[in-house]
Design a protein around this motif. Structure first.
Motif: not given
Length: 219
Positions: A44-71
């Motif tokens: 609880t209250h932990s800081l989470v920093i996500v660094t994502a480096n997505v490589g190139p790719g034509p005709h593609q779209r990358v989406d990201i979502e951050i969620l937790d495992s709580t109920p």
């Protein structure tokens, strides 16, 4: 002696504590992609920093979502069409796991048979807790010396260890309560089974006695 043992334990946990997680993988493209999720434990209250480096790719779209495992399945952040290096920061709402999920959508104009070898490379780095804090910025802001900065880092690591031990203690207490409730239910079921068998035995004796009397086999 006790103080030395405590310091040794703290140093051991500080050495093995996995605060930083880095992974690199290929994310295949699809019309309806299956999410690729990386889960890490966070308190609880932990800081989470996500660094994502997505490589190139034509005709593609990358989406990201951050969620937790709580109920409640809290979704902290969702971002579409990330490219290059993306840095995101969230704060965990409860004890459990925080997941970083990726989806690689294929452009509708591309045929499915051409998409078999299409993918984008994702270089993911996740910092949690004390390791996510930028101590260099704190040192510059508060004019801390090198030793003071290291002590501040050690303080953060020790706090993480104390939180981890507290979480393990609470989980152990929860498991102990579950065991007690389970044992109580098993004991009640055992007593119910014994009483039911005794009642069935008495009923059978009375039924046989009545049957034998009707057949004049006993007085």
């Amino acid at each position: 002696m006790a103080r030395i043992t405590t310091l040794s334990l703290l140093a051991f946990f500080a050495f093995i504590a996995p605060f930083a997680h880095a992974i690199k993988f290929a994310l295949p493209a699809a019309r309806l992609p299956i999410p690729k999720c990386i889960w890490n434990a966070a308190h609880t209250h932990s800081l989470v920093i996500v660094t994502a480096n997505v490589g190139p790719g034509p005709h593609q779209r990358v989406d990201i979502e951050i969620l937790d495992s709580t109920p409640h399945r809290n979704v902290y952040l969702s971002k579409r069409d990330i490219k290059g290096e993306t840095r995101l920061a969230v704060t965990a709402h409860g004890d459990g796991e925080v997941g970083v999920c990726f989806k690689n959508y294929l452009s509708p104009e591309i045929k499915l048979d051409m998409a078999r070898n299409m993918s984008r490379t994702v270089d993911l780095d996740i910092d949690i807790g004390a390791d996510a804090v930028d101590y260099n910025a704190i040192a510059n802001q508060e004019s801390l010396s090198g030793l003071e900065t290291e002590m501040r880092k050690l303080e953060g690591v020790v706090k993480e260890i104390v939180d981890e031990l507290e979480y393990l203690k609470k989980r152990e207490e929860r498991f102990a309560d579950t065991n007690l409730v389970t044992n109580r239910r098993v004991q009640n079921f055992a007593w119910f089974t014994i009483l039911a068998l005794a009642a069935l035995g008495v009923w059978q004796i009375l039924h046989l006695r009545s049957f034998f009397k009707r057949k004049y086999l006993i007085d």
